[in-house]
Design a protein around this motif. Structure first.
Motif, PDB file in Angstrom:
ATOM      1  N   GLY A 187      -8.018  -0.170 -14.486  1.00  0.00           N
ATOM      2  CA  GLY A 187      -6.733   0.516 -14.433  1.00  0.00           C
ATOM      3  C   GLY A 187      -5.917   0.211 -13.204  1.00  0.00           C
ATOM      4  N   LEU A 188      -6.426  -0.667 -12.317  1.00  0.00           N
ATOM      5  CA  LEU A 188      -5.697  -1.045 -11.111  1.00  0.00           C
ATOM      6  C   LEU A 188      -5.360  -2.530 -11.155  1.00  0.00           C
ATOM      7  N   LEU A 189      -4.208  -2.885 -10.610  1.00  0.00           N
ATOM      8  CA  LEU A 189      -3.775  -4.279 -10.563  1.00  0.00           C
ATOM      9  C   LEU A 189      -3.473  -4.658  -9.118  1.00  0.00           C
ATOM     10  N   LEU A 190      -3.737  -5.921  -8.786  1.00  0.00           N
ATOM     11  CA  LEU A 190      -3.495  -6.411  -7.434  1.00  0.00           C
ATOM     12  C   LEU A 190      -2.512  -7.568  -7.469  1.00  0.00           C
ATOM     13  N   ARG A 191      -1.428  -7.425  -6.712  1.00  0.00           N
ATOM     14  CA  ARG A 191      -0.452  -8.502  -6.581  1.00  0.00           C
ATOM     15  C   ARG A 191      -0.723  -9.220  -5.248  1.00  0.00           C
ATOM     16  N   PRO A 192      -1.295 -10.446  -5.281  1.00  0.00           N
ATOM     17  CA  PRO A 192      -1.518 -11.174  -4.020  1.00  0.00           C
ATOM     18  C   PRO A 192      -0.185 -11.461  -3.333  1.00  0.00           C
ATOM     19  N   LEU A 193      -0.160 -11.332  -2.011  1.00  0.00           N
ATOM     20  CA  LEU A 193       1.066 -11.553  -1.257  1.00  0.00           C
ATOM     21  C   LEU A 193       0.954 -12.741  -0.303  1.00  0.00           C
ATOM     22  N   PHE A 194      -0.035 -12.731   0.571  1.00  0.00           N
ATOM     23  CA  PHE A 194      -0.228 -13.872   1.452  1.00  0.00           C
ATOM     24  C   PHE A 194      -1.636 -13.826   2.034  1.00  0.00           C
ATOM     25  N   ARG A 195      -2.042 -14.948   2.604  1.00  0.00           N
ATOM     26  CA  ARG A 195      -3.316 -15.031   3.299  1.00  0.00           C
ATOM     27  C   ARG A 195      -3.046 -15.161   4.793  1.00  0.00           C
ATOM     28  N   ASP A 196      -3.795 -14.397   5.562  1.00  0.00           N
ATOM     29  CA  ASP A 196      -3.559 -14.329   7.007  1.00  0.00           C
ATOM     30  C   ASP A 196      -4.865 -14.630   7.743  1.00  0.00           C
ATOM     31  N   PRO A 197      -4.932 -15.701   8.512  1.00  0.00           N
ATOM     32  CA  PRO A 197      -6.165 -15.984   9.246  1.00  0.00           C
ATOM     33  C   PRO A 197      -6.368 -14.996  10.395  1.00  0.00           C
ATOM     34  N   ARG A 206      -6.865 -11.575   2.790  1.00  0.00           N
ATOM     35  CA  ARG A 206      -6.057 -11.725   1.580  1.00  0.00           C
ATOM     36  C   ARG A 206      -5.237 -10.454   1.392  1.00  0.00           C
ATOM     37  N   PHE A 207      -4.029 -10.499   1.886  1.00  0.00           N
ATOM     38  CA  PHE A 207      -3.146  -9.334   1.880  1.00  0.00           C
ATOM     39  C   PHE A 207      -2.481  -9.214   0.509  1.00  0.00           C
ATOM     40  N   GLY A 208      -2.446  -7.990  -0.013  1.00  0.00           N
ATOM     41  CA  GLY A 208      -1.840  -7.804  -1.325  1.00  0.00           C
ATOM     42  C   GLY A 208      -1.309  -6.406  -1.531  1.00  0.00           C
ATOM     43  N   ALA A 209      -0.734  -6.180  -2.708  1.00  0.00           N
ATOM     44  CA  ALA A 209      -0.195  -4.874  -3.099  1.00  0.00           C
ATOM     45  C   ALA A 209      -0.993  -4.370  -4.290  1.00  0.00           C
ATOM     46  N   LEU A 210      -1.607  -3.205  -4.142  1.00  0.00           N
ATOM     47  CA  LEU A 210      -2.420  -2.601  -5.193  1.00  0.00           C
ATOM     48  C   LEU A 210      -1.623  -1.490  -5.863  1.00  0.00           C
ATOM     49  N   PHE A 211      -1.675  -1.437  -7.206  1.00  0.00           N
ATOM     50  CA  PHE A 211      -0.942  -0.406  -7.922  1.00  0.00           C
ATOM     51  C   PHE A 211      -1.620  -0.112  -9.245  1.00  0.00           C
ATOM     52  N   SER A 212      -1.227   0.984  -9.864  1.00  0.00           N
ATOM     53  CA  SER A 212      -1.802   1.390 -11.148  1.00  0.00           C
ATOM     54  C   SER A 212      -1.229   0.551 -12.277  1.00  0.00           C
ATOM     55  N   ALA A 213      -2.093   0.190 -13.228  1.00  0.00           N
ATOM     56  CA  ALA A 213      -1.634  -0.578 -14.384  1.00  0.00           C
ATOM     57  C   ALA A 213      -0.588   0.185 -15.179  1.00  0.00           C
ATOM     58  N   SER A 214      -0.602   1.515 -15.080  1.00  0.00           N
ATOM     59  CA  SER A 214       0.390   2.315 -15.805  1.00  0.00           C
ATOM     60  C   SER A 214       1.797   2.123 -15.263  1.00  0.00           C
ATOM     61  N   ARG A 215       1.914   1.559 -14.045  1.00  0.00           N
ATOM     62  CA  ARG A 215       3.234   1.333 -13.446  1.00  0.00           C
ATOM     63  C   ARG A 215       3.684  -0.123 -13.587  1.00  0.00           C
ATOM     64  N   GLN A 216       2.890  -0.936 -14.267  1.00  0.00           N
ATOM     65  CA  GLN A 216       3.171  -2.368 -14.326  1.00  0.00           C
ATOM     66  C   GLN A 216       4.560  -2.681 -14.876  1.00  0.00           C
ATOM     67  N   ASP A 217       4.978  -1.957 -15.925  1.00  0.00           N
ATOM     68  CA  ASP A 217       6.262  -2.240 -16.568  1.00  0.00           C
ATOM     69  C   ASP A 217       7.372  -1.293 -16.133  1.00  0.00           C
ATOM     70  N   ASP A 218       7.091  -0.423 -15.183  1.00  0.00           N
ATOM     71  CA  ASP A 218       8.114   0.471 -14.653  1.00  0.00           C
ATOM     72  C   ASP A 218       9.139  -0.385 -13.902  1.00  0.00           C
ATOM     73  N   VAL A 219      10.380  -0.351 -14.343  1.00  0.00           N
ATOM     74  CA  VAL A 219      11.393  -1.258 -13.807  1.00  0.00           C
ATOM     75  C   VAL A 219      11.607  -1.063 -12.301  1.00  0.00           C
ATOM     76  N   ALA A 220      11.733   0.185 -11.861  1.00  0.00           N
ATOM     77  CA  ALA A 220      11.962   0.445 -10.437  1.00  0.00           C
ATOM     78  C   ALA A 220      10.753   0.032  -9.610  1.00  0.00           C
ATOM     79  N   HIS A 221       9.576   0.344 -10.104  1.00  0.00           N
ATOM     80  CA  HIS A 221       8.348  -0.009  -9.392  1.00  0.00           C
ATOM     81  C   HIS A 221       8.200  -1.525  -9.313  1.00  0.00           C
ATOM     82  N   LYS A 222       8.491  -2.210 -10.406  1.00  0.00           N
ATOM     83  CA  LYS A 222       8.409  -3.669 -10.424  1.00  0.00           C
ATOM     84  C   LYS A 222       9.406  -4.272  -9.440  1.00  0.00           C
ATOM     85  N   TRP A 223      10.595  -3.701  -9.381  1.00  0.00           N
ATOM     86  CA  TRP A 223      11.608  -4.194  -8.443  1.00  0.00           C
ATOM     87  C   TRP A 223      11.107  -4.061  -7.009  1.00  0.00           C
TER      88      TRP A 223
END
Length: 316
Positions: A171-181, A281-298
């Motif tokens: 139920g959780l999704l991860l959007r990878p953002l960048f890698r930081d040494p 590995r820096f990323g943004a974690l969010f609920s799958a229930s918000r995946q298609d929420d337009v404001a959240h996606k923006w």
């Protein structure tokens, strides 16, 4: 208006006089456990929130919340509704969002973001500048929840978590953002010409543990080599660690982008670690229930767009 509310492991209950506004109140109460905070967030009076809660109690035949000190404690029955309620409201939101163009400039929203000071220092200044320009009606509330990040996102108590080392959960999704040494920060007055492994191990260290978990990347790597280091201070705060490093002989191993940002305002020299460490590995974690929420996606897209570009190079 008549709604059909489906509760897990329970019979279908037909309710009358309950509308989406009541369900929105319930959703916010589950997160805040306070009629005062819920009223403030929803732009209602406290009496209106109390009235909605009373109607919900009558409809569902359960107290839903009981008073414990100054807070409202949810009953087991309403806790079982948390996930399906959040998903249902998200689905309804998508129906209305799909019928009209999304315009960030007119968006009025407050997003709750879990972020240690690493994310706050690297991300927030640029993100707030973007929001001021594109979506002046959007507010951010940041919080730190220790090792309860995934649980907090699953419960719908935060919209987004920014950071690293997230655990995979259903139920959780991860959007990878960048890698930081990783890099090593040492006060300029104590900086050696070259940082060898022996000098590194002989130094006194500050260990940063934002999630309050034992061990860490550095100590796990040293253990695999049969080596150890002297940790003098353990703190959940990167900026505290770097402030101490800038004023003492203690050293800090932290993400390079964070050290580079902090070194703009403090007498720190940055070195490449004298041992092999994995990148953050820096990323943004969010609920799958918000995946298609337009404001959240923006919001997710705006955060993703901020990363990249140059990073200050570490001294060899």
């Amino acid at each position: 208006m008549k709604l059909i509310v489906i509760m897990p492991a329970m019979n279908v209950i037909h309710t009358s006089g309950i509308d989406l506004a009541h369900l929105r109140v319930l959703d916010v109460l589950l997160r805040t456990c306070s009629t005062v905070q819920a009223a403030r967030e929803l732009g209602l009076t406290q009496s209106a929130v109390s009235h909605a809660l009373r109607r919900l109690r009558e409809a569902l035949g359960d107290p839903l919340f009981v008073r414990v000190g100054r807070k409202l404690a949810p009953t087991e029955r309403v806790l079982a509704l948390r996930t399906p309620l959040s998903e249902a409201l998200a689905a309804v939101g998508r129906v209305f969002q799909s019928s009209e163009a999304f315009t960030p400039g007119t968006l009025k929203a407050s997003f709750r973001v879990i972020a240690a000071d690493y994310a706050e220092l690297v991300v927030l200044p640029r993100l707030l500048a973007e929001l001021a320009s594109e979506a002046p009606g959007v507010d951010l509330v940041t919080t730190v929840v220790g090792d309860a990040v995934e649980d907090t996102i699953q419960r719908g108590e935060a919209d987004l978590a920014l950071g690293a080392f997230f655990a995979e959960r259903g139920g959780l999704l991860l959007r990878p953002l960048f890698r930081d040494p990783f890099a090593v920060a040492i006060a300029a007055e104590h900086a050696p010409g070259r940082l060898t492994l022996e000098r590194y191990l002989a130094a006194r260290h500050v260990l940063v543990a934002p999630r309050a978990l034992p061990g860490g990347v550095v100590d796990n790597r040293l253990a695999s080599m049969g080596r150890t280091r002297r940790v003098v201070l353990r703190t959940p705060c990167f900026q505290t660690a770097l402030a101490i490093a800038a004023r003492t002989d203690l050293i800090v191993t932290a993400p390079r982008s964070l050290i580079a940002e902090y070194a703009k305002h403090a007498p720190l020299v940055m070195f490449t670690p004298p041992l092999e460490l994995p990148e953050v590995r820096f990323g943004a974690l969010f609920s799958a229930s918000r995946q298609d929420d337009v404001a959240h996606k923006w919001l997710r897209e705006r955060v993703a767009a901020l990363f990249g570009g140059s990073r200050r190079r570490a001294k060899e």
